[in-house]
Scaffold this motif. Sequence first.
Motif, mmCIF file in Angstrom:
data_model
loop_
_atom_site.group_PDB
_atom_site.id
_atom_site.type_symbol
_atom_site.label_atom_id
_atom_site.label_comp_id
_atom_site.label_asym_id
_atom_site.label_seq_id
_atom_site.Cartn_x
_atom_site.Cartn_y
_atom_site.Cartn_z
ATOM 1 N N GLY A 77 14.690 -32.364 43.134
ATOM 2 C CA GLY A 77 14.674 -33.564 42.316
ATOM 3 C C GLY A 77 16.074 -34.061 42.012
ATOM 4 N N ARG A 78 16.187 -35.344 41.806
ATOM 5 C CA ARG A 78 17.489 -35.937 41.495
ATOM 6 C C ARG A 78 17.564 -36.389 40.049
ATOM 7 N NH1 ARG A 78 19.570 -40.394 44.818
ATOM 8 N NH2 ARG A 78 21.556 -39.500 44.228
ATOM 9 N N GLN A 79 16.448 -36.834 39.476
ATOM 10 C CA GLN A 79 16.470 -37.363 38.120
ATOM 11 C C GLN A 79 15.265 -36.829 37.348
ATOM 12 O OE1 GLN A 79 16.545 -41.608 38.651
ATOM 13 N NE2 GLN A 79 18.755 -41.670 38.913
ATOM 14 N N PHE A 80 15.522 -35.901 36.454
ATOM 15 C CA PHE A 80 14.468 -35.372 35.596
ATOM 16 C C PHE A 80 14.881 -35.634 34.158
ATOM 17 C CE2 PHE A 80 13.937 -32.979 39.487
ATOM 18 C CZ PHE A 80 12.567 -33.031 39.667
ATOM 19 N N SER A 81 13.966 -36.193 33.400
ATOM 20 C CA SER A 81 14.298 -36.556 32.027
ATOM 21 C C SER A 81 14.511 -35.294 31.193
ATOM 22 C CB SER A 81 13.167 -37.392 31.421
ATOM 23 O OG SER A 81 12.016 -36.594 31.223
ATOM 24 N N PRO A 82 15.333 -35.398 30.146
ATOM 25 C CA PRO A 82 15.525 -34.252 29.251
ATOM 26 C C PRO A 82 14.210 -33.749 28.663
ATOM 27 C CG PRO A 82 17.200 -35.913 28.854
ATOM 28 C CD PRO A 82 16.211 -36.531 29.799
ATOM 29 N N SER A 83 13.252 -34.649 28.427
ATOM 30 C CA SER A 83 11.978 -34.219 27.840
ATOM 31 C C SER A 83 11.196 -33.336 28.809
ATOM 32 C CB SER A 83 11.142 -35.443 27.438
ATOM 33 O OG SER A 83 10.833 -36.242 28.557
ATOM 34 N N VAL A 84 11.252 -33.653 30.109
ATOM 35 C CA VAL A 84 10.581 -32.818 31.112
ATOM 36 C C VAL A 84 11.244 -31.442 31.168
ATOM 37 C CG1 VAL A 84 10.216 -32.510 33.598
ATOM 38 C CG2 VAL A 84 9.682 -34.697 32.513
ATOM 39 N N LEU A 85 12.563 -31.425 31.204
ATOM 40 C CA LEU A 85 13.284 -30.150 31.258
ATOM 41 C C LEU A 85 13.014 -29.322 30.007
ATOM 42 C CD1 LEU A 85 16.709 -31.361 32.693
ATOM 43 C CD2 LEU A 85 14.824 -30.280 33.934
ATOM 44 N N ASP A 86 12.932 -29.982 28.848
ATOM 45 C CA ASP A 86 12.650 -29.255 27.609
ATOM 46 C C ASP A 86 11.232 -28.696 27.607
ATOM 47 O OD1 ASP A 86 14.625 -31.418 25.405
ATOM 48 O OD2 ASP A 86 15.150 -29.557 26.468
ATOM 49 N N ALA A 87 10.281 -29.458 28.155
ATOM 50 C CA ALA A 87 8.896 -28.977 28.225
ATOM 51 C C ALA A 87 8.795 -27.752 29.126
ATOM 52 C CB ALA A 87 7.980 -30.092 28.735
ATOM 53 N N VAL A 88 9.476 -27.786 30.251
ATOM 54 C CA VAL A 88 9.484 -26.643 31.162
ATOM 55 C C VAL A 88 10.171 -25.453 30.496
ATOM 56 C CG1 VAL A 88 10.431 -25.776 33.340
ATOM 57 C CG2 VAL A 88 9.348 -28.026 33.261
ATOM 58 N N ALA A 89 11.287 -25.712 29.835
ATOM 59 C CA ALA A 89 12.015 -24.640 29.146
ATOM 60 C C ALA A 89 11.154 -23.983 28.071
ATOM 61 C CB ALA A 89 13.303 -25.198 28.536
#
Length: 218
Positions: free
Chosen positions: A54-66
């Motif tokens: 991926g090239r562009q993942f929103s901070p909210s997606v990364l936080d949900a995965v985290a």
Amino acid sequence: MRSRSEVSEFLRSRRARLRPENFGLPGQGLRREELAGLAGVSVEHYAWLEQGRGRQFSPSVLDAVARVLRLDGDERAYLHRIAASGGAGPEPAYVVGRRSEVLAWNRLAAALVVDFGAMEARNRTFARFVFLDETSRRLYANWSTKASDVAAYLRRSLGRHPDDLALRALIDEYTASSPDFRHFWEERRVGAGPGADHVLRPARLPRGGGAAPARRRG
């Protein structure tokens, strides 16, 4: 390229330490699709992230995965940093609707996959391309997997939109016209998309490029 590899290795290692029973799920290891569901993102979207593509993942997606991966503060910050630096240039991309109609595409998709703009609008469906155009068999190194995913996507769409007469008409057309579609339709697989991980044969790639998966968004 190292950043992309690090995203993949990091997320796989964090997922491997989780146990399904911690989330009320059966099995020996937490699967990718289960993690995506717990995080509230699509399986395909998470696959792109975990594969480092991926090239562009929103901070909210990364936080949900985290959150699902139970990362601590340092690990969370590390994920944001390596995901932000993980891009490696443009990739072929196209957008499909619930009937697999191709709604939009970029220039690289037209060059490497097929020139969607040259198709009649009423025939511009990915299912038609895969099952009724011999070009698709020469294009994809893993054509059978691609075809199975497309049929699974249409079955999912039909389950969600049982009153869509146009969708039913297309399925009837493919069933009548393509023995391969009938075969994969009878598998009764249900899938989230025509597939994010299908490898283009080297003959279709730019000089100097390795085998590249074509992205689908939709």
